[in-house]
Design an enzyme around this catalytic site. Structure first.
Site, PDB file in Angstrom:
ATOM      1  N   ASP A 145     -57.335   5.396 -20.174  1.00 36.20           N
ATOM      2  CA  ASP A 145     -56.589   5.927 -18.498  1.00 36.20           C
ATOM      3  C   ASP A 145     -56.602   4.289 -18.515  1.00 36.20           C
ATOM      4  O   ASP A 145     -56.759   3.214 -19.187  1.00 36.20           O
ATOM      5  CB  ASP A 145     -57.926   6.569 -17.631  1.00 36.20           C
ATOM      6  CG  ASP A 145     -59.325   5.704 -18.390  1.00 36.20           C
ATOM      7  OD1 ASP A 145     -59.083   3.889 -18.728  1.00 36.20           O
ATOM      8  OD2 ASP A 145     -59.872   5.930 -18.586  1.00 36.20           O
ATOM      9  N   HIS A 199     -56.687  -2.375 -24.759  1.00 32.29           N
ATOM     10  CA  HIS A 199     -58.378  -2.464 -24.855  1.00 32.29           C
ATOM     11  C   HIS A 199     -59.243  -1.331 -23.850  1.00 32.29           C
ATOM     12  O   HIS A 199     -60.492  -1.381 -23.862  1.00 32.29           O
ATOM     13  CB  HIS A 199     -58.724  -4.171 -24.431  1.00 32.29           C
ATOM     14  CG  HIS A 199     -57.689  -5.100 -25.816  1.00 32.29           C
ATOM     15  ND1 HIS A 199     -58.058  -6.286 -25.212  1.00 32.29           N
ATOM     16  CD2 HIS A 199     -57.888  -5.028 -26.799  1.00 32.29           C
ATOM     17  CE1 HIS A 199     -57.715  -7.209 -26.233  1.00 32.29           C
ATOM     18  NE2 HIS A 199     -57.733  -5.888 -27.594  1.00 32.29           N
ATOM     19  N   THR A 200     -58.609  -0.225 -23.294  1.00 33.34           N
ATOM     20  CA  THR A 200     -59.287   0.632 -22.328  1.00 33.34           C
ATOM     21  C   THR A 200     -60.275   1.029 -23.877  1.00 33.34           C
ATOM     22  O   THR A 200     -61.058   1.870 -23.169  1.00 33.34           O
ATOM     23  CB  THR A 200     -58.422   1.140 -21.005  1.00 33.34           C
ATOM     24  OG1 THR A 200     -59.081   1.896 -20.311  1.00 33.34           O
ATOM     25  CG2 THR A 200     -57.614   2.283 -22.060  1.00 33.34           C
ATOM     26  N   HIS A 243     -52.480  -4.428 -36.256  1.00 32.65           N
ATOM     27  CA  HIS A 243     -52.643  -5.891 -36.498  1.00 32.65           C
ATOM     28  C   HIS A 243     -51.314  -5.429 -38.331  1.00 32.65           C
ATOM     29  O   HIS A 243     -50.847  -6.775 -38.256  1.00 32.65           O
ATOM     30  CB  HIS A 243     -54.093  -6.053 -37.566  1.00 32.65           C
ATOM     31  CG  HIS A 243     -54.980  -6.627 -36.057  1.00 32.65           C
ATOM     32  ND1 HIS A 243     -55.663  -7.425 -36.835  1.00 32.65           N
ATOM     33  CD2 HIS A 243     -55.000  -6.282 -34.904  1.00 32.65           C
ATOM     34  CE1 HIS A 243     -56.476  -7.985 -35.318  1.00 32.65           C
ATOM     35  NE2 HIS A 243     -55.799  -7.080 -34.200  1.00 32.65           N
ATOM     36  N   TRP A 282     -64.741  -2.287 -23.046  1.00 34.80           N
ATOM     37  CA  TRP A 282     -64.035  -2.944 -22.009  1.00 34.80           C
ATOM     38  C   TRP A 282     -64.059  -2.038 -20.571  1.00 34.80           C
ATOM     39  O   TRP A 282     -63.841  -2.465 -20.090  1.00 34.80           O
ATOM     40  CB  TRP A 282     -62.354  -3.425 -22.401  1.00 34.80           C
ATOM     41  CG  TRP A 282     -62.268  -4.361 -23.168  1.00 34.80           C
ATOM     42  CD1 TRP A 282     -61.528  -5.661 -22.705  1.00 34.80           C
ATOM     43  CD2 TRP A 282     -62.850  -4.704 -24.414  1.00 34.80           C
ATOM     44  NE1 TRP A 282     -61.323  -7.296 -23.467  1.00 34.80           N
ATOM     45  CE2 TRP A 282     -61.726  -5.947 -24.698  1.00 34.80           C
ATOM     46  CE3 TRP A 282     -62.788  -3.703 -25.337  1.00 34.80           C
ATOM     47  CZ2 TRP A 282     -61.765  -6.100 -26.435  1.00 34.80           C
ATOM     48  CZ3 TRP A 282     -62.014  -4.068 -26.658  1.00 34.80           C
ATOM     49  CH2 TRP A 282     -61.833  -5.359 -27.279  1.00 34.80           C
ATOM     50  N   THR A 283     -64.846  -1.129 -21.015  1.00 32.79           N
ATOM     51  CA  THR A 283     -64.617  -0.131 -20.289  1.00 32.79           C
ATOM     52  C   THR A 283     -65.684   0.816 -20.230  1.00 32.79           C
ATOM     53  O   THR A 283     -66.349   0.896 -21.830  1.00 32.79           O
ATOM     54  CB  THR A 283     -63.333   0.743 -20.276  1.00 32.79           C
ATOM     55  OG1 THR A 283     -63.566   1.632 -21.273  1.00 32.79           O
ATOM     56  CG2 THR A 283     -62.441  -0.060 -19.586  1.00 32.79           C
ATOM     57  N   ARG A 334     -55.888  -0.336 -33.764  1.00 36.85           N
ATOM     58  CA  ARG A 334     -56.375  -1.791 -33.739  1.00 36.85           C
ATOM     59  C   ARG A 334     -55.640  -1.880 -35.333  1.00 36.85           C
ATOM     60  O   ARG A 334     -55.028  -3.010 -35.558  1.00 36.85           O
ATOM     61  CB  ARG A 334     -57.513  -2.022 -33.694  1.00 36.85           C
ATOM     62  CG  ARG A 334     -58.211  -3.726 -34.048  1.00 36.85           C
ATOM     63  CD  ARG A 334     -58.676  -4.404 -33.752  1.00 36.85           C
ATOM     64  NE  ARG A 334     -59.233  -5.806 -33.793  1.00 36.85           N
ATOM     65  CZ  ARG A 334     -59.616  -6.822 -34.456  1.00 36.85           C
ATOM     66  NH1 ARG A 334     -60.394  -6.089 -35.466  1.00 36.85           N
ATOM     67  NH2 ARG A 334     -59.310  -7.859 -34.384  1.00 36.85           N
TER      68      ARG A 334
END
Ligand code: HEM
Length: 282
Positions: A209, A169-170, A34, A201-202, A30
């Site tokens: 993945d 976002h995985t 950014h 998210w996962t 991240r």
């Protein structure tokens, strides 16, 4: 100034040890995004165009609302910068991100090194270049899809890049105390590893993945996060073809992700001459 191969290799080894010890891969990804994501292709001068130039380390940029929590990432890489001073902050950020993805089972991204760092806070871009996750959008966009296109097209990226890169976002979590999105904790995040809590998210949020696409498509688990900008990938006609493909085919996702991530990692970067490329020189 060029960076020598031993400095790059030493920094890479320390970075790998850090990621393993602290389970901090997602925040490094991240932070690198950014730094890059402020880029504006219509501004010809460096560093006014923004991008992967290390300016996120300065207070004016780190204090942007979108960067809440990312000072932790800079604190993590600071000891590596001290030990390997030839490697720029901009390179260290991109190195940490690509390495974290590869170590988590994702694709290898052939990062190029030798980025020149910005040197002072006056070189930071203005606030407001990174995407918001939900409306109302400051740029007046009526929908999340319109907003994503405005932001990513400004960087010179495409619909395919938007969908592929959203697949990052995985990996990782969202925290109410940072972005305001997600839950304090879920059954998947309550014990960490690393920092505890937040919404992922996962289920396996330290694995890279294609499960992000599978879960966003299904929306079957209330313990998992779906931001309005995530949902848009299956709602918008232009995005859906890629999102469906990536949910079906992890190899296709990895191939496109690696290509888009490489582009993202070089947005607005100025490269010094003579720095060896780590991938071919080590
Ligand atoms: C498409 C537009 C995007 C939006 C609206 C968005 C929004 C967000 C938000 C709200 C969070 C939670 C931050 C927190 O509370 O700490 C987050 C986390 C994250 N984002 Fe994005 N993001 C976008 C694109 C990207 C891209 C392009 C990448 C990388 C290529 C990325 C990588 C990550 C990662 C790895 C995390 C988890 C960080 C952690 O666990 O500490 N995001 N994003």
């Amino acid at each position: 100034m060029a960076t020598t191969a031993p400095q790059l290799e030493g920094a890479k080894d320390e970075m790998a040890a850090l990621i393993k010890a602290k389970s901090c891969g997602p925040i490094l990804v991240r932070a690198a995004w950014h730094d890059s994501g402020t880029y504006n292709k219509d501004i010809p001068s460096w560093p006014q165009c923004g991008g992967a130039n290390g300016s996120i380390r300065f207070k004016p940029e780190m204090s942007h609302a979108a960067n809440a929590g990312l000072c932790g990432a800079l604190a993590l890489i600071e000891p590596i910068k001290t030990k390997f001073p030839e490697v720029s902050y901009a390179d260290l950020l991109q190195m940490g991100s690509a390495l974290a993805i590869e170590m988590a089972g994702g694709p290898k991204i052939p990062i190029r090194y030798g980025r020149v760092d910005t040197t002072g806070p006056e070189e930071c871009p203005a606030e407001g270049n990174l995407p918001g996750a939900a409306g109302p959008f400051a740029d007046g966009s009526a929908t999340p899809a319109e907003h994503l296109r405005k932001v990513f097209y400004r960087m010179g990226l495409s619909d395919k890049d938007i969908v592929a890169l959203s697949g990052a976002h995985t990996f990782g979590r969202s925290y109410p105390s940072r972005s305001g999105f997600g839950k304090e904790s879920t059954k998947y995040t309550k014990d960490g590893p690393g920092t505890k809590g937040g919404s992922s998210w996962t289920q396996e949020w330290l694995k890279f993945d294609n499960s992000y696409f599978v879960e966003v498509k299904a929306q079957r688990d209330e313990e998992l996060l779906v931001l309005p900008t995530d949902a848009a990938l299956f709602e918008d006609e232009g995005f859906r073809q890629y999102a469906e493909k990536y949910a079906e085919d992890q190899d296709a996702f990895f191939a496109d992700y690696a290509e888009s991530h490489l582009k993202l990692s070089e947005l607005g970067s100025k490269f010094s001459e003579g720095t060896p490329c780590c991938e071919c020189c080590s």
